[in-house]
Write a protein that holds these residues in place. Sequence first.
Motif, PDB file in Angstrom:
ATOM      1  N   PHE A 350       0.889  -1.189   0.154  1.00 34.77           N
ATOM      2  CA  PHE A 350      -0.022  -0.079  -0.065  1.00 34.77           C
ATOM      3  C   PHE A 350       0.978   1.562   0.103  1.00 34.77           C
ATOM      4  O   PHE A 350       2.182   1.119   0.311  1.00 34.77           O
ATOM      5  CB  PHE A 350      -0.907  -0.108   1.160  1.00 34.77           C
ATOM      6  CG  PHE A 350      -1.887  -1.087   1.036  1.00 34.77           C
ATOM      7  CD1 PHE A 350      -3.208  -0.758   0.612  1.00 34.77           C
ATOM      8  CD2 PHE A 350      -1.471  -2.333   1.576  1.00 34.77           C
ATOM      9  CE1 PHE A 350      -3.948  -1.940   0.446  1.00 34.77           C
ATOM     10  CE2 PHE A 350      -2.523  -3.445   1.575  1.00 34.77           C
ATOM     11  CZ  PHE A 350      -3.692  -3.170   0.912  1.00 34.77           C
ATOM     12  N   HIS A 351       0.316   2.344  -0.083  1.00 31.48           N
ATOM     13  CA  HIS A 351       0.951   3.522  -0.345  1.00 31.48           C
ATOM     14  C   HIS A 351       1.861   4.025  -1.352  1.00 31.48           C
ATOM     15  O   HIS A 351       3.107   3.972  -1.061  1.00 31.48           O
ATOM     16  CB  HIS A 351       1.738   3.676   1.090  1.00 31.48           C
ATOM     17  CG  HIS A 351       2.075   5.109   1.575  1.00 31.48           C
ATOM     18  ND1 HIS A 351       2.489   5.753   2.695  1.00 31.48           N
ATOM     19  CD2 HIS A 351       1.921   6.453   0.540  1.00 31.48           C
ATOM     20  CE1 HIS A 351       2.569   7.149   2.618  1.00 31.48           C
ATOM     21  NE2 HIS A 351       2.235   7.691   1.413  1.00 31.48           N
ATOM     22  N   CYS A 352       1.288   4.117  -2.615  1.00 31.25           N
ATOM     23  CA  CYS A 352       1.884   4.220  -3.714  1.00 31.25           C
ATOM     24  C   CYS A 352       1.335   5.456  -4.417  1.00 31.25           C
ATOM     25  O   CYS A 352       0.161   5.380  -4.375  1.00 31.25           O
ATOM     26  CB  CYS A 352       1.895   3.178  -4.500  1.00 31.25           C
ATOM     27  SG  CYS A 352       2.758   1.828  -3.996  1.00 31.25           S
ATOM     28  N   HIS A 353       2.097   6.384  -4.729  1.00 26.72           N
ATOM     29  CA  HIS A 353       1.919   7.627  -5.486  1.00 26.72           C
ATOM     30  C   HIS A 353       1.675   7.455  -6.955  1.00 26.72           C
ATOM     31  O   HIS A 353       2.401   6.587  -7.629  1.00 26.72           O
ATOM     32  CB  HIS A 353       2.545   8.807  -5.032  1.00 26.72           C
ATOM     33  CG  HIS A 353       2.250   8.956  -3.509  1.00 26.72           C
ATOM     34  ND1 HIS A 353       1.364  10.033  -3.142  1.00 26.72           N
ATOM     35  CD2 HIS A 353       3.186   8.782  -2.328  1.00 26.72           C
ATOM     36  CE1 HIS A 353       1.387  10.001  -1.601  1.00 26.72           C
ATOM     37  NE2 HIS A 353       2.462   9.306  -1.292  1.00 26.72           N
ATOM     38  N   THR A 354       0.900   8.446  -7.799  1.00 24.73           N
ATOM     39  CA  THR A 354       1.092   8.333  -9.012  1.00 24.73           C
ATOM     40  C   THR A 354       1.152   9.555  -9.532  1.00 24.73           C
ATOM     41  O   THR A 354       1.178  10.647  -8.718  1.00 24.73           O
ATOM     42  CB  THR A 354      -0.177   7.716  -9.902  1.00 24.73           C
ATOM     43  OG1 THR A 354      -1.012   8.555  -9.573  1.00 24.73           O
ATOM     44  CG2 THR A 354      -0.594   6.286  -9.121  1.00 24.73           C
ATOM     45  N   ASP A 382      -2.874   8.663  -3.402  1.00 20.14           N
ATOM     46  CA  ASP A 382      -2.332   9.811  -3.815  1.00 20.14           C
ATOM     47  C   ASP A 382      -2.732  11.090  -2.733  1.00 20.14           C
ATOM     48  O   ASP A 382      -3.568  10.621  -1.815  1.00 20.14           O
ATOM     49  CB  ASP A 382      -2.583  10.405  -5.249  1.00 20.14           C
ATOM     50  CG  ASP A 382      -1.789   9.878  -6.147  1.00 20.14           C
ATOM     51  OD1 ASP A 382      -0.493  10.239  -6.022  1.00 20.14           O
ATOM     52  OD2 ASP A 382      -2.270   9.292  -7.007  1.00 20.14           O
ATOM     53  N   HIS A 383      -2.003  12.272  -2.677  1.00 14.47           N
ATOM     54  CA  HIS A 383      -2.096  13.042  -1.792  1.00 14.47           C
ATOM     55  C   HIS A 383      -3.658  13.703  -1.874  1.00 14.47           C
ATOM     56  O   HIS A 383      -4.358  13.656  -2.779  1.00 14.47           O
ATOM     57  CB  HIS A 383      -1.064  14.068  -1.900  1.00 14.47           C
ATOM     58  CG  HIS A 383       0.218  13.677  -1.420  1.00 14.47           C
ATOM     59  ND1 HIS A 383       0.494  13.658  -0.052  1.00 14.47           N
ATOM     60  CD2 HIS A 383       1.190  13.318  -2.317  1.00 14.47           C
ATOM     61  CE1 HIS A 383       1.720  13.282  -0.134  1.00 14.47           C
ATOM     62  NE2 HIS A 383       2.013  12.959  -1.199  1.00 14.47           N
ATOM     63  N   SER A 384      -4.147  14.209  -0.594  1.00 13.44           N
ATOM     64  CA  SER A 384      -5.462  15.056  -0.688  1.00 13.44           C
ATOM     65  C   SER A 384      -5.168  16.445  -0.706  1.00 13.44           C
ATOM     66  O   SER A 384      -4.011  16.995  -0.760  1.00 13.44           O
ATOM     67  CB  SER A 384      -6.128  14.633   0.664  1.00 13.44           C
ATOM     68  OG  SER A 384      -5.457  15.271   1.738  1.00 13.44           O
ATOM     69  N   LEU A 422      -6.445   6.670  -0.548  1.00 10.20           N
ATOM     70  CA  LEU A 422      -5.795   8.022  -0.464  1.00 10.20           C
ATOM     71  C   LEU A 422      -4.832   8.381   0.855  1.00 10.20           C
ATOM     72  O   LEU A 422      -5.189   7.453   1.739  1.00 10.20           O
ATOM     73  CB  LEU A 422      -7.072   9.016   0.010  1.00 10.20           C
ATOM     74  CG  LEU A 422      -7.023  10.268   0.131  1.00 10.20           C
ATOM     75  CD1 LEU A 422      -6.744  10.936  -1.056  1.00 10.20           C
ATOM     76  CD2 LEU A 422      -8.504  10.888   0.678  1.00 10.20           C
ATOM     77  N   GLU A 423      -3.833   8.975   0.730  1.00 11.23           N
ATOM     78  CA  GLU A 423      -3.220   9.481   1.468  1.00 11.23           C
ATOM     79  C   GLU A 423      -3.643  10.827   2.060  1.00 11.23           C
ATOM     80  O   GLU A 423      -3.562  11.967   1.584  1.00 11.23           O
ATOM     81  CB  GLU A 423      -1.778   9.423   1.444  1.00 11.23           C
ATOM     82  CG  GLU A 423      -1.020  10.067   2.589  1.00 11.23           C
ATOM     83  CD  GLU A 423       0.477  10.054   2.227  1.00 11.23           C
ATOM     84  OE1 GLU A 423       1.121  10.293   1.155  1.00 11.23           O
ATOM     85  OE2 GLU A 423       1.356  10.401   3.390  1.00 11.23           O
ATOM     86  N   CYS A 424      -4.646  10.794   3.107  1.00  9.84           N
ATOM     87  CA  CYS A 424      -5.313  11.906   3.431  1.00  9.84           C
ATOM     88  C   CYS A 424      -4.885  12.795   4.580  1.00  9.84           C
ATOM     89  O   CYS A 424      -4.290  11.991   5.526  1.00  9.84           O
ATOM     90  CB  CYS A 424      -6.702  11.412   4.009  1.00  9.84           C
ATOM     91  SG  CYS A 424      -8.038  12.576   4.097  1.00  9.84           S
ATOM     92  N   PRO A 538       5.781   1.284   0.774  1.00  6.13           N
ATOM     93  CA  PRO A 538       7.195   1.951   0.159  1.00  6.13           C
ATOM     94  C   PRO A 538       7.061   3.107  -0.101  1.00  6.13           C
ATOM     95  O   PRO A 538       7.808   4.039  -0.112  1.00  6.13           O
ATOM     96  CB  PRO A 538       7.100   1.264  -1.173  1.00  6.13           C
ATOM     97  CG  PRO A 538       5.655   0.887  -1.401  1.00  6.13           C
ATOM     98  CD  PRO A 538       5.058   0.469   0.001  1.00  6.13           C
ATOM     99  N   ASP A 539       5.743   3.986   0.201  1.00  2.03           N
ATOM    100  CA  ASP A 539       5.566   5.319  -0.006  1.00  2.03           C
ATOM    101  C   ASP A 539       6.101   5.754  -1.407  1.00  2.03           C
ATOM    102  O   ASP A 539       6.881   6.800  -1.665  1.00  2.03           O
ATOM    103  CB  ASP A 539       6.268   6.297   0.884  1.00  2.03           C
ATOM    104  CG  ASP A 539       5.643   7.770   1.091  1.00  2.03           C
ATOM    105  OD1 ASP A 539       5.031   7.957   0.049  1.00  2.03           O
ATOM    106  OD2 ASP A 539       5.946   8.442   1.798  1.00  2.03           O
ATOM    107  N   ALA A 540       6.016   4.897  -2.215  1.00  2.00           N
ATOM    108  CA  ALA A 540       6.599   4.805  -3.582  1.00  2.00           C
ATOM    109  C   ALA A 540       6.153   6.255  -4.480  1.00  2.00           C
ATOM    110  O   ALA A 540       4.768   6.392  -4.540  1.00  2.00           O
ATOM    111  CB  ALA A 540       6.449   3.614  -4.498  1.00  2.00           C
ATOM    112  N   HIS A 541       6.985   6.887  -5.067  1.00  2.00           N
ATOM    113  CA  HIS A 541       6.561   7.967  -5.874  1.00  2.00           C
ATOM    114  C   HIS A 541       7.073   7.649  -7.188  1.00  2.00           C
ATOM    115  O   HIS A 541       7.306   8.489  -8.199  1.00  2.00           O
ATOM    116  CB  HIS A 541       7.358   9.453  -5.326  1.00  2.00           C
ATOM    117  CG  HIS A 541       6.706  10.097  -4.063  1.00  2.00           C
ATOM    118  ND1 HIS A 541       6.699   9.536  -3.063  1.00  2.00           N
ATOM    119  CD2 HIS A 541       5.680  10.980  -4.148  1.00  2.00           C
ATOM    120  CE1 HIS A 541       5.879  10.022  -2.044  1.00  2.00           C
ATOM    121  NE2 HIS A 541       5.236  11.086  -2.768  1.00  2.00           N
ATOM    122  N   SER A 542       7.648   6.374  -7.485  1.00  2.00           N
ATOM    123  CA  SER A 542       7.956   6.059  -8.835  1.00  2.00           C
ATOM    124  C   SER A 542       8.280   4.472  -8.868  1.00  2.00           C
ATOM    125  O   SER A 542       8.049   3.829  -7.982  1.00  2.00           O
ATOM    126  CB  SER A 542       9.313   6.686  -9.185  1.00  2.00           C
ATOM    127  OG  SER A 542      10.531   6.147  -8.572  1.00  2.00           O
TER     128      SER A 542
HETATM  129 ZN   LIG Z   1       3.141   9.383   0.679  1.00  2.00          ZN
END
Ligand SMILES: [Zn+2]
Length: 582
Positions: A350-354, A382-384, A422-424, A538-542
Amino acid sequence: MNKHEVAHILDEIGTLLSLKGENPFKIRAYQNAARAVENLSEDLQVVVDEERLEEIPGIGKKIALKITALVNTGKLPYFEKLKKSIPPGLLDLLNVPGLGGKKIKALYQKLRIKTKKDLIEACKKGRIARLKGFGQKTQDNILSNIAKIETYGKRVYWWDAEKNAQSILEEIASHKDVSEAEIAGSFRRNLETVGDLDILVSSSHPEKVMEWFVKRPWVEKVLAKGPTKSSVLLKTGLQVDLRVIPKKQFAAALIYFTGSKEHNIRIRTKANILGVTLSEYGLEPLTGARLKKAAQRLTPKVLSTEEAIYKFLGMKFIPPELREDMGEVEAALKKKIPELVEYKDIKGAFHCHTTDSDGHNTLQEMVEAAQKLKWQYIGISDHSKSSFQANGMDEKRLFDQTKRIKKLNGSKKFSTYVFAGLECDILLNGKLDFPDRVLKELDFVIVSVHRSFNLDEKTMTARIIKAIENPYTTMLGHLTGRLLLKRDAYAVNIPKVIDACIANKVIIELNASPMRLDMDWRFWHKASDKGLKCSINPDAHSVAELEYVRAGVNVARKGWLEKKDIFNTLTLAKVLAYLKKR
Ligand SMILES: [Zn+2]
Ligand SMILES: [Zn+2]
């Protein structure tokens, strides 16, 4: 030169250019190229050989030529010349967080500041505060940041050290005069940051090994060379110490150079009780204790492996990452060492950004990468909207993303299932960034603090607990907001937050970004015993950052966590059932 070294140099060129006041586009070009090289999924050498560098987005013709030179010759005259054109003290100033090339150039031109010492003096005299574009706040920050680097010293992220560690170890182990080789120290204990790499080898020809070691092409500088111990600096700035040890002392030395000081004291005390001494040279009978039974059991076999030495002491083998004197000695004596989680136990993350907020890859690309890792599922969060600095989504964009995720799952294009989350943001008053009617449409919700860090402990703790109590909260993100080596944790009562999560059945993430590794491993053992669940996120941003899960697993092991404690070791069916029930 490998891709990490090349990326490091490209990045440094960008910085040097900024010190010279070069145009920002040129600087950005080097920084982008550095990132492109770092994120490359194929072998850089192959790309260079096939002359395909320019096909990579972010790499132009001029930089491609420089990369080719670096990969093929390990040298770049342009870089050397650039370095020489700048006073060496200025480069040192770059290590001060918050000071970029532009600011350093201004300090140099306007106040003739050339070294860290000059800078501290100017701050103390208030000269920085009066400088245009700086001000009192910047001056205060500079001073506190200098103090910070002094306390953190020259430590590097475990993850960065790891990039060099394995290949160096393999190279050393393959030398014909080396019979055993292992990395010891804090690196082997999976500590989140390491000061240097301690490599131990056993060999009957120490001089030959040393002679060869200090001449490796990746050595930037030899700091010390002796018959059995040498220290060198790598091009990335990491220090590597090599010790050559006689074969029969290797296991004892490995224990000695791996354990924390506290752990070593505990096991030495245990050895003394048995009538022997344990040191880096092995086990020996205590003087006057020759008649003790244990001393008589001292045979060469007892010393041959770490397992055998722990066994002699009446203990089960203690995995290196647990050797901190945090209960492992007692557990080993009772033969109750945990079965630590492994990367192969991970089923998804969990916690992956696009690109829908501040990620670098699209939804499709992230899912495709997760499928390549054979993950059964990936959770997109993704971020709120309040995180506008991170391109946070408003309600409309969030629902649009959710719709696309449903469609993607329906299309069966990928074997990896996608959870829409969502990462709220947790707002200042503890409320969430979206009302419940929005949150309830999602598969999961991670709640995180992204601003207003400077609250007192009581207020911050209450704020976070309020967010945990929201019925739609699934997980708590990066609990303390710390950035290792850069930013301290904000004030928060961690045990209280842990209790609130257990009471509300909220999972705490182990944020696996190597720069965060938050919640800290020191809290996990006790918390999981009380029933807290951990998700290694991972809090992955890529796409490349999905790999961070490995860093998270390392630290989870350090926190005594087993497969059963980790949410994302569950199969897709079980995760679906869990989220549905919530
Ligand atoms: Zn994050
Ligand atoms: Zn975050």
